[in-house]
Design a protein around this motif. Structure first.
Motif, short mmCIF file in Angstrom:
data_model
loop_
_atom_site.label_atom_id
_atom_site.label_comp_id
_atom_site.label_asym_id
_atom_site.label_seq_id
_atom_site.Cartn_x
_atom_site.Cartn_y
_atom_site.Cartn_z
N HIS A 87 11.78 -3.73 -19.49
CA HIS A 87 12.41 -3.24 -18.27
C HIS A 87 12.00 -1.80 -18.00
N THR A 88 11.94 -1.47 -16.72
CA THR A 88 11.49 -0.15 -16.31
C THR A 88 12.59 0.88 -16.53
N LEU A 89 12.21 2.14 -16.38
CA LEU A 89 13.17 3.23 -16.48
C LEU A 89 13.55 3.76 -15.10
N GLY A 90 13.37 2.93 -14.07
CA GLY A 90 13.96 3.25 -12.76
C GLY A 90 13.02 3.74 -11.68
N TRP A 91 11.78 4.05 -12.04
CA TRP A 91 10.86 4.53 -11.01
C TRP A 91 9.43 4.25 -11.45
N GLY A 92 8.52 4.33 -10.48
CA GLY A 92 7.11 4.16 -10.77
C GLY A 92 6.27 4.70 -9.63
N TRP A 93 4.97 4.64 -9.79
CA TRP A 93 4.07 5.18 -8.77
C TRP A 93 2.79 4.37 -8.69
N THR A 94 2.17 4.44 -7.53
CA THR A 94 0.86 3.84 -7.30
C THR A 94 -0.03 4.89 -6.66
N ALA A 95 -1.29 4.94 -7.04
CA ALA A 95 -2.20 5.95 -6.50
C ALA A 95 -3.57 5.34 -6.22
N ILE A 96 -4.28 5.99 -5.30
CA ILE A 96 -5.71 5.78 -5.13
C ILE A 96 -6.39 7.03 -5.65
N ALA A 189 2.22 0.68 -18.88
CA ALA A 189 3.06 -0.39 -18.34
C ALA A 189 3.09 -0.38 -16.82
N HIS A 190 3.24 -1.57 -16.25
CA HIS A 190 3.29 -1.76 -14.81
C HIS A 190 4.56 -2.49 -14.42
N ALA A 191 5.16 -2.08 -13.30
CA ALA A 191 6.30 -2.81 -12.75
C ALA A 191 5.85 -3.93 -11.85
N ALA A 192 4.63 -3.84 -11.32
CA ALA A 192 4.06 -4.89 -10.47
C ALA A 192 2.56 -4.70 -10.41
N GLN A 193 1.85 -5.83 -10.22
CA GLN A 193 0.39 -5.77 -10.06
C GLN A 193 -0.11 -7.14 -9.68
N GLY A 194 -1.09 -7.19 -8.79
CA GLY A 194 -1.79 -8.44 -8.53
C GLY A 194 -2.94 -8.62 -9.50
N ASP A 195 -3.43 -9.86 -9.62
CA ASP A 195 -4.60 -10.11 -10.46
C ASP A 195 -5.80 -9.38 -9.87
N GLY A 196 -6.31 -8.39 -10.61
CA GLY A 196 -7.43 -7.59 -10.15
C GLY A 196 -7.13 -6.11 -10.11
N GLU A 197 -5.86 -5.74 -9.86
CA GLU A 197 -5.47 -4.31 -9.80
C GLU A 197 -6.52 -3.52 -9.00
N CYS A 199 -6.97 -1.39 -6.55
CA CYS A 199 -7.08 0.04 -6.22
C CYS A 199 -7.05 0.90 -7.48
N VAL A 200 -7.05 0.29 -8.66
CA VAL A 200 -7.09 0.84 -10.02
C VAL A 200 -5.71 1.21 -10.56
N THR A 201 -4.66 1.04 -9.76
CA THR A 201 -3.30 1.21 -10.27
C THR A 201 -2.43 0.05 -9.81
N GLY A 202 -1.48 -0.34 -10.68
CA GLY A 202 -0.36 -1.16 -10.26
C GLY A 202 0.76 -0.20 -9.91
N ILE A 203 2.01 -0.66 -10.05
CA ILE A 203 3.12 0.30 -10.04
C ILE A 203 3.25 0.80 -11.47
N GLU A 204 2.67 1.97 -11.71
CA GLU A 204 2.67 2.57 -13.05
C GLU A 204 4.07 3.09 -13.36
N ALA A 205 4.59 2.75 -14.53
CA ALA A 205 5.98 3.07 -14.81
C ALA A 205 6.23 3.26 -16.29
N PRO A 206 7.08 4.22 -16.66
CA PRO A 206 7.57 4.25 -18.04
C PRO A 206 8.38 2.99 -18.30
N MET A 207 8.36 2.52 -19.54
CA MET A 207 8.88 1.18 -19.81
C MET A 207 9.55 1.10 -21.16
N TYR A 208 10.56 0.25 -21.22
CA TYR A 208 11.21 -0.15 -22.45
C TYR A 208 10.68 -1.53 -22.83
N ALA A 209 10.37 -1.76 -24.09
CA ALA A 209 9.88 -3.07 -24.52
C ALA A 209 10.43 -3.41 -25.89
#
Length: 311
Positions: A87-96, A189-197, A199-209
C-alpha cells in the motif's frame, strides 16, 4: 516457526554489487516488512514544481531496500517472493524526463504531476478520468553474479527493474538465484502503470510492502517468472477498450507508432493536452504484441481501457 522481520527504512543502495553486505538475514518461509522510497529518493515531494524534474541527482535514483539474504539460497535454486501486502503512503508523482521514454523527440519538455492517493481506490488525472490504484514494486531482484556498481536500470535474468504491473498483492515472483543467500532488494514502487510505462514513469510512490521468501531448492530458471492471483485487468474490465496499432518490421518503432496514434486519439476525443495524453498512456494503456510471425511485419497494439473515463 516462520518469523516476521522489519527492514530498517534508513538502509538503501543505488547499484547492484556483489560486495554489498546483507542488511538483514532471514530464513526460507520468513516474511519481511519493508518501506521503500520513491524512485528519485525524496528529491521530488508533494510540494515540488516542474523544475524539480531537471534538478534530479541521478546518482540518487533507484534507492533499493536491501540486500536481504535468505538462508539456504544458492545458485541453481529459485527464490519465490510472495507479495502479501502493498500500500502507498498517500501520494505519488509522474514525470516526463527530457530525453527519456518511448517518444523523447515528441515530448522534449519536462512535465510533473503530483497525485493524491488518499481518494479511495482511484486517483484522478482530471475529474472525469479515474486511474485505478494498483500498487506494485517496479524493481525486485536478486544480486547478479559478479555485479560491481551495476546500474539498476536495465533489468536482467536476475530480475531487477522489471516494471511488471501484474506483480500486485497476491502475486508470486520467481527469481533464479545468482549468489549464495540470493541478496534480494526492492524499490521503485508504482501506484499505477500501464504495460510499457511509455513516458518512463508510472505513478512513482513511496510504498509499504510485506514479502514472504521461500527457497525452491534445485529449481533452475533461465529468467524470472511470475504467477498472478486472478484476472490481469479486473479493475477496468467493466467497459471496453480502444486500440491503436503500429505496423512494421521493427517492434520498437511499431510501439512508438501505436503510442503516437493513441496520444492523438486521446487528445482529440477527450480534450487532453499532448503531455497529459502521453502520461495517461503511461499510466493505463497496455502495449501488446498482437502479431510477430507474419512475414516480418509486426503489429503492436496500444489498448486504452474505457472504464477510466467517468461521467
Amino acid at each position: 516457526m516462520p518469523a516476521t522481520h522489519y527492514f530498517p527504512s534508513d538502509r538503501v543502495h543505488y547499484t547492484w554489487d556483489a560486495g554489498n553486505e546483507p542488511v538483514l538475514t532471514v530464513e526460507s518461509g520468513d516474511t519481511v516488512v519493508v518501506q521503500t522510497r520513491d524512485v528519485c529518493d525524496n528529491q521530488i515531494t508533494p510540494d515540488s514544481a516542474v523544475d524539480a524534474v531537471t534538478q534530479v541527482d541521478w546518482d540518487r535514483v533507484y534507492p533499493l531496500a536491501g540486500p536481504i539474504a535468505v538462508g539456504g539460497a544458492r545458485p541453481g535454486d529459485t527464490l519465490a517472493v510472495e507479495i502479501l501486502d502493498l500500500h502507498t503512503l498517500g501520494w505519488g508523482w509522474t514525470a516526463i524526463f527530457p530525453g527519456l521514454g518511448l517518444l523523447p523527440d515528441d515530448f522534449p519538455e519536462p512535465y510533473l504531476r503530483i497525485f493524491d492517493l488518499t481518494t479511495g481506490d482511484v486517483t484522478y488525472l482530471r475529474e472525469d478520468i479515474a486511474i485505478p490504484i494498483e500498487p506494485f514494486m517496479g524493481t525486485m531482484g536478486v544480486c547478479p553474479a559478479g555485479a560491481s556498481q551495476q546500474a539498476v536500470m536495465p533489468p536482467g535474468i536476475f530480475g531487477g527493474n522489471l516494471d511488471t504491473r501484474q506483480l500486485v498483492r497476491g502475486a508470486v515472483l520467481y527469481l533464479p538465484v545468482q549468489l549464495e543467500g540470493a541478496l534480494f532488494s526492492c524499490g521503485d514502487a508504482h501506484a499505477a502503470q500501464g504495460d510499457g510505462e511509455v513516458c518512463v514513469t508510472g505513478i512513482e510512490a513511496p510504498m509499504y510492502a510485506a514479502l514472504r521468501f521461500t527457497v525452491q531448492e534445485g529449481r533452475q530458471l533461465t529468467a524470472p517468472q511470475f504467477m498472478t492471483s486472478g484476472p490481469l485487468t479486473p479493475r477496468v474490465d467493466t467497459a471496453g477498450f480502444y486500440g491503436t496499432m503500429g505496423v512494421g518490421p521493427d517492434l520498437y518503432v511499431a510501439a512508438q507508432d501505436a503510442v503516437r496514434a493513441m496520444v492523438e486519439h486521446v487528445s482529440g476525443v477527450y480534450g487532453l493536452s499532448g503531455k497529459d495524453a502521453y502520461v495517461l498512456a503511461s499510466l493505463v494503456v497496455d502495449l501488446k504484441i498482437s502479431e510477430i510471425v507474419d512475414a516480418g511485419e509486426y503489429i503492436v497494439s496500444a489498448l486504452l481501457p474505457l472504464a477510466v473515463f467517468r461521467e
